[in-house]
Design a protein around this motif. Structure first.
Motif, PDB file in Angstrom:
ATOM      1  N   CYS A 188       9.595  -1.032   4.766  1.00 54.79           N
ATOM      2  CA  CYS A 188       8.693   0.088   5.191  1.00 54.79           C
ATOM      3  C   CYS A 188       9.678   1.068   5.992  1.00 54.79           C
ATOM      4  CB  CYS A 188       7.736  -0.262   6.435  1.00 54.79           C
ATOM      5  SG  CYS A 188       6.506  -1.533   6.125  1.00 54.79           S
ATOM      6  N   CYS A 247       5.106  -0.830   2.466  1.00 49.07           N
ATOM      7  CA  CYS A 247       4.448   0.353   2.782  1.00 49.07           C
ATOM      8  C   CYS A 247       5.326   1.317   3.052  1.00 49.07           C
ATOM      9  CB  CYS A 247       3.414  -0.067   3.883  1.00 49.07           C
ATOM     10  SG  CYS A 247       2.175  -1.219   3.877  1.00 49.07           S
ATOM     11  N   PHE A 270       0.018   4.453   2.321  1.00 53.61           N
ATOM     12  CA  PHE A 270      -0.478   3.976   3.576  1.00 53.61           C
ATOM     13  C   PHE A 270       0.320   4.486   4.649  1.00 53.61           C
ATOM     14  CE2 PHE A 270      -0.605   0.947   7.033  1.00 53.61           C
ATOM     15  CZ  PHE A 270      -2.033   1.056   7.337  1.00 53.61           C
ATOM     16  N   CYS A 272       0.808  -1.254  -0.010  1.00 53.37           N
ATOM     17  CA  CYS A 272       0.010   0.013  -0.055  1.00 53.37           C
ATOM     18  C   CYS A 272       0.997   1.222  -0.056  1.00 53.37           C
ATOM     19  CB  CYS A 272      -0.956  -0.012   1.113  1.00 53.37           C
ATOM     20  SG  CYS A 272      -2.126  -1.348   1.283  1.00 53.37           S
TER      21      CYS A 272
END
Length: 159
Positions: free
Chosen positions: A106, A76, A55, A52
């Motif tokens: 991330c 993400c 996100f 995502c």
């Protein structure tokens, strides 16, 4: 999918056990709620967020998820804080059954929450395919601030 928001307003889902969000590149928050109202997810056991692109957090207000056991966050790149929580939240967020956290790709993730997390059952964290013992850290936020999060920027994204 072009989902930009999943839920706005107060949210009560006592039977939701698993939350899985994949490839929602416009989604920034799963739950955008009033910061004065606690989101109750009393049966939530697993959260899996992957691929995502925009996100930023799962929740923009206080959370009650007393039996959450597992959190997986993959790919993400804009994720900065898993639980934004509320600035007026009293005390730590309690996740007493959380025993599995797996984080990969991330790069901007600096903390799991704005407030301290109580994760008494969490002994290890999987961070970019390496396992870390939580014995040396006060909580999950302390762990993320201590490990070299900048190293995540050197790994390729799945995009």
């Amino acid at each position: 999918p072009q989902v930009e928001r999943f839920w706005t307003g107060s949210f009560f889902a006592p039977k939701l056990r698993k939350l899985s969000v994949t490839e929602c590149n416009k989604l920034q928050h799963v739950f955008e709620v009033n910061p004065d109202i606690t989101t109750e997810l009393s049966s939530l056991q697993k959260v899996d967020i992957s691929s995502c692109g925009r996100f930023k957090s799962i929740l923009s207000g206080p959370l009650e998820a007393p039996i959450l056991r597992e959190v997986q966050l993959y790919n993400c790149p804009d994720l900065e804080c898993f639980l934004l929580g509320s600035s007026n939240q009293n005390g730590p967020i309690e996740l007493p059954f959380l025993d599995a956290v797996d984080i990969g790709y991330c790069a901007k993730l600096k903390s799991m929450s704005r407030t301290p997390l109580q994760t008494s059952n969490l002994t290890h964290v999987q961070y970019h395919k390496e396992e870390y013992s939580m014995v040396s850290y006060d909580d999950l936020n302390d762990f993320l601030q201590t490990v070299n999060v900048d190293s995540m920027a050197h790994y390729p994204s799945y995009w």
